[in-house]
Enzyme design. Structure first.
Site, PDB file in Angstrom:
ATOM      1  N   THR A   1      50.734  38.508   9.323  1.00  0.00           N
ATOM      2  CA  THR A   1      51.166  39.813   9.492  1.00  0.00           C
ATOM      3  C   THR A   1      52.110  40.129  10.521  1.00  0.00           C
ATOM      4  O   THR A   1      51.890  39.806  11.334  1.00  0.00           O
ATOM      5  CB  THR A   1      49.795  40.637   9.694  1.00  0.00           C
ATOM      6  OG1 THR A   1      48.677  40.519   8.772  1.00  0.00           O
ATOM      7  CG2 THR A   1      49.988  42.243   9.627  1.00  0.00           C
TER       8      THR A   1
ATOM      9  N   GLN B   1      13.178  55.455  -1.214  1.00  0.00           N
ATOM     10  CA  GLN B   1      13.238  54.052  -2.130  1.00  0.00           C
ATOM     11  C   GLN B   1      14.473  53.972  -2.701  1.00  0.00           C
ATOM     12  O   GLN B   1      15.292  53.071  -2.505  1.00  0.00           O
ATOM     13  CB  GLN B   1      11.825  54.155  -2.728  1.00  0.00           C
ATOM     14  CG  GLN B   1      10.569  53.987  -2.116  1.00  0.00           C
ATOM     15  CD  GLN B   1       9.437  54.153  -2.941  1.00  0.00           C
ATOM     16  OE1 GLN B   1       9.566  53.908  -4.221  1.00  0.00           O
ATOM     17  NE2 GLN B   1       8.215  54.383  -2.477  1.00  0.00           N
TER      18      GLN B   1
ATOM     19  N   ARG C   1      17.160  55.498  -2.258  1.00  0.00           N
ATOM     20  CA  ARG C   1      18.333  55.295  -1.130  1.00  0.00           C
ATOM     21  C   ARG C   1      18.707  53.887  -0.665  1.00  0.00           C
ATOM     22  O   ARG C   1      19.562  53.606  -0.575  1.00  0.00           O
ATOM     23  CB  ARG C   1      17.988  56.233  -0.053  1.00  0.00           C
ATOM     24  CG  ARG C   1      18.303  57.810  -0.361  1.00  0.00           C
ATOM     25  CD  ARG C   1      17.828  58.895   0.897  1.00  0.00           C
ATOM     26  NE  ARG C   1      18.969  58.705   1.730  1.00  0.00           N
ATOM     27  CZ  ARG C   1      18.834  59.532   2.924  1.00  0.00           C
ATOM     28  NH1 ARG C   1      17.568  60.036   3.296  1.00  0.00           N
ATOM     29  NH2 ARG C   1      19.800  59.598   3.694  1.00  0.00           N
TER      30      ARG C   1
ATOM     31  N   GLU D   1      42.400  40.209   6.283  1.00  0.00           N
ATOM     32  CA  GLU D   1      42.280  39.082   5.270  1.00  0.00           C
ATOM     33  C   GLU D   1      42.710  39.685   3.890  1.00  0.00           C
ATOM     34  O   GLU D   1      42.295  39.171   2.894  1.00  0.00           O
ATOM     35  CB  GLU D   1      41.037  38.205   5.351  1.00  0.00           C
ATOM     36  CG  GLU D   1      40.782  37.484   6.380  1.00  0.00           C
ATOM     37  CD  GLU D   1      41.527  36.539   6.979  1.00  0.00           C
ATOM     38  OE1 GLU D   1      42.552  36.104   6.070  1.00  0.00           O
ATOM     39  OE2 GLU D   1      41.874  36.574   8.213  1.00  0.00           O
TER      40      GLU D   1
END
Length: 678
Positions: free
Chosen positions: A146, A341, A343, A439
């Site tokens: 980069t 549950q 969630r 990446e």
């Protein structure tokens, strides 16, 4: 059982016992089967070192000095080396260090995986000794692709390497600050060498595109930058500050011609450019193919962040009590509520799905790199490398987004206490956030997967096999037949069967592949340029194609795991429910496509079946939820969250944490200012 007893300690008694007694399987046996005996032994050795070695002892005062954070991370890496824990032999197990310090496995994967693999893949015999030097720690290398003004567009990099006939050397040069290499992990303070991606220019002035060079950048005796090289640090980040991300500027810096990794291309003494791979696109692809290892590693990293977050959230929710069926003092743990549950249990299923997929995918990548140096290297190996590159370009974004959403929901499910620094959920969220960018920025990277899939449509049209050694896309040869399939399940139970869910994923991949291909052809017939065609085919088409391709692969690997005879029947039963929940939740989000694309008719009830299935599976997993995170959870001193300790004594540990800092109980030094009049 004796092996289990010696390897895996009992968990302390406490408020979580009520749920542990409800589990339908033995969590220790499950852990040994899932992780393998070698993996569990490695973890035990790793945790022992971290618990006892001075380099890992946590200070009562949080380190905020950047230099000290880097120094501490380096000391921890040295401690591994000095205590015979070598990542080169078991790098996939070293990702467990992330659960203690997220900076460590990233630096280790660069040093022991990305750099050596790139040298072995793109270098020749003259370079192979360097891979050993980096693996042994004699040299320290970083990966510098980069630049400040170019990241995802690798072809746009502006650092140049011009061949000089007189000295038979390459002259590395950075034309301006925007072209400086940046963000390279380990470059800021540590690296002695760098893998530099630069535009290779021959004496005739011809630019031959991006090539990779292994370049010495610091004097090994003084650790100072070499003449012609300027190195700096990027400064403090949102998280992962143990990693010294840096930048580098070259001022007509002369390097030996042997610094060029010349497996695919070379320059002769008289400055002539010679291709070992005649196809320029293949050469360029080989140069960037080394990036696959980093992307595959990120999928493993995501599974570990999810493990931490789900362990904290589920243990906390199994202890935290609120409300109840009557006005009496019989409050229920919030994990008993359907909404809670709904969630978090789908994220538990996703954690197992990503863990199973990523561990297998990582091993397949290692086999690929090993196979490249066998004498029987074949076309199958080339196809395998291409498929790994394409699949990693899909699942790296997918897994990092899955982890991002899981961690956020875990934070919210712990309410206000989850917002406290002590919960650790904020740090986990910040550390995982990097996975969405490095990446390959997710929304850019994902296009590489759709490009590969779209290139297969010619094979499909001509009834040719789709080269897919991993099996992630071989079904595409039957795309037209798959697209003729209609949803015909008549019960929730049949709808939830993993094999039936997998077929829906296959249909979605085929649907989006054909739809995207036809859209691009329509744009082409209207005279649009190739660049504009790709640009105008992303949202709702190519991007979604890559995502459903990745979702299919994760589901497929999960089903393969279920078929392994190593599982006991009660273990396979709970794993099957996790697999079904992952698939069902994922497909429920794509109901619009299933109806709109004609897979399901308006009277098919697929929406009702999927949603009832989610509720049913969540309810069924309640008894096993705590045991399932016990299987994955690290020791308490690694987890380091009062909300998620294995004894379940949430409020006891919160009190200890708060009272351990005397400033929390003191009058502020500026107390007189509080009531002062203006």
């Amino acid at each position: 059982m004796s092996v289990i007893k010696n390897l895996i300690k009992d968990l302390p008694k406490g408020p979580l016992d009520a749920y542990r007694k409800r589990a339908t399987f033995d969590w220790k046996s499950f852990k040994l089967t899932l992780e393998g005996e070698d993996g569990v032994r490695f973890q035990k050795k790793l945790w022992k070192l971290i618990r006892t070695h001075p380099a890992f002892q946590k200070s009562s005062i949080e380190l905020t000095n950047l230099d000290e954070l880097r120094r501490r991370c380096n000391a921890q890496m040295v401690a591994f080396h000095q205590n015979d824990i070598e990542p080169i032999y078991a790098l996939e197990n070293f990702f467990y260090t992330l659960q203690y310090n997220g900076s460590i496995p990233i630096k280790l994967s660069i040093l022991y995986s990305m750099v050596p693999n790139t040298i072995l893949a793109l270098g020749t015999e003259q370079h192979h000794h360097l891979a050993g030097e980096f693996s042994s720690g004699n040299y320290i290398a970083c990966f510098a692709l980069t630049e400040f003004s170019h990241g995802s567009n690798a072809k746009g990099m502006r650092t140049t390497a011009t061949f000089d006939i007189a000295t038979r050397s390459f002259i590395l040069h950075t034309p301006d600050f925007e072209a400086a290499k940046c963000w390279a992990g380990g470059l800021g303070k540590s690296a002695t060498h760098a893998l530099i991606f630069a535009q290779l220019i021959t004496p005739d002035g011809v630019n031959h595109g991006l090539h990779v060079f292994i370049v010495p950048i610091r004097d090994p005796k003084t650790h100072l930058s070499l003449p012609g090289v300027t190195i700096g640090d990027m400064g403090e980040k949102i998280a992962l500050n143990g990693i010294d991300n840096g930048f580098i500027i070259f001022d007509k810096y002369s390097i030996s011609h042997t610094c060029l990794l010349n497996r695919t291309a070379d320059v002769t003494k008289d400055g002539k450019y010679v291709l070992a791979i005649k196809d320029e696109r293949k050469r360029y692809g080989s140069s960037l193919g080394a990036l696959s290892s980093g992307r595959v590693s990120i999928t493993v990293i995501c599974s570990h962040y999810m493990t931490l977050a789900l362990t904290i959230a589920i243990r906390y929710c199994a202890v935290r009590k609120q409300f109840g069926p009557t006005n009496k003092d019989d409050e229920l743990p919030v994990i008993e509520y359907q909404a809670q549950q709904w969630r978090i249990f789908p994220h538990l299923a996703a954690t197992y799905a990503v863990k199973i997929f990523s561990n297998t995918f990582y091993k397949e990548m290692i086999e690929l790199f090993s196979g490249r140096f066998m004498e029987n290297s074949s076309a199958d190996l080339e196809y395998r490398g291409i498929e790994i590159h394409a699949l990693s370009s899909a699942v790296k974004p997918l897994c990092s987004w899955i982890a991002r959403d899981a961690i956020q929901d875990c934070r919210e499910s712990c309410g206000g206490h989850g917002y406290l620094k002590m919960s650790r959920l904020g740090d986990i969220r910040a550390e995982n956030d990097a996975n969405c960018t490095y990446e390959g920025e997710n929304n850019i990277l994902i296009q590489q997967a759709s490009n590969w899939l779209l290139s297969q449509w010619t094979n499909i049209i001509n009834k040719r096999a789709v080269p897919s050694p991993l099996g992630s896309a071989d079904f595409l040869v039957d795309a037209e037949q798959i697209l003729n399939i209609k949803f015909d399940q008549t019960t929730v139970e049949d709808t939830l069967k993993p094999k039936n869910l997998l077929l829906v994923f296959k249909w979605l991949v085929c649907y989006y592949l054909k739809k995207t291909y036809q859209h691009m052809n329509d744009l082409k017939s209207n005279g649009m340029s190739d660049f504009d065609i790709k640009n105008n085919s992303q949202a709702f088409l190519a991007r979604t194609l890559s995502l459903v391709y990745g979702e299919h692969a994760i589901m497929m690997y999960f089903i393969r795991c279920l078929q392994d005879p190593k599982w006991k029947e009660n273990e396979r039963e709970v794993l099957t429910k996790l697999c079904s929940l992952f698939g069902t939740v994922t497909l429920e989000k794509r109901l619009g496509d299933l109806y709109g694309g004609g897979y399901a008719s308006s009277s098919s009830n697929i929406d009702d079946f999927l949603r009832k299935g989610i509720i049913t599976l969540c309810r069924d997993l309640l008894d096993n939820a705590v045991a399932l995170v016990d299987v994955l959870a690290p020791p308490d001193f690694i987890l380091n969250s009062p909300l998620g300790m294995s004894d379940g004594e949430v409020y006891k540990h919160m009190k200890e944490w708060i009272f351990s800092n005397k400033e929390n109980l003191e009058r502020p030094s500026w107390w007189k200012e509080i009531r002062s009049k203006l």
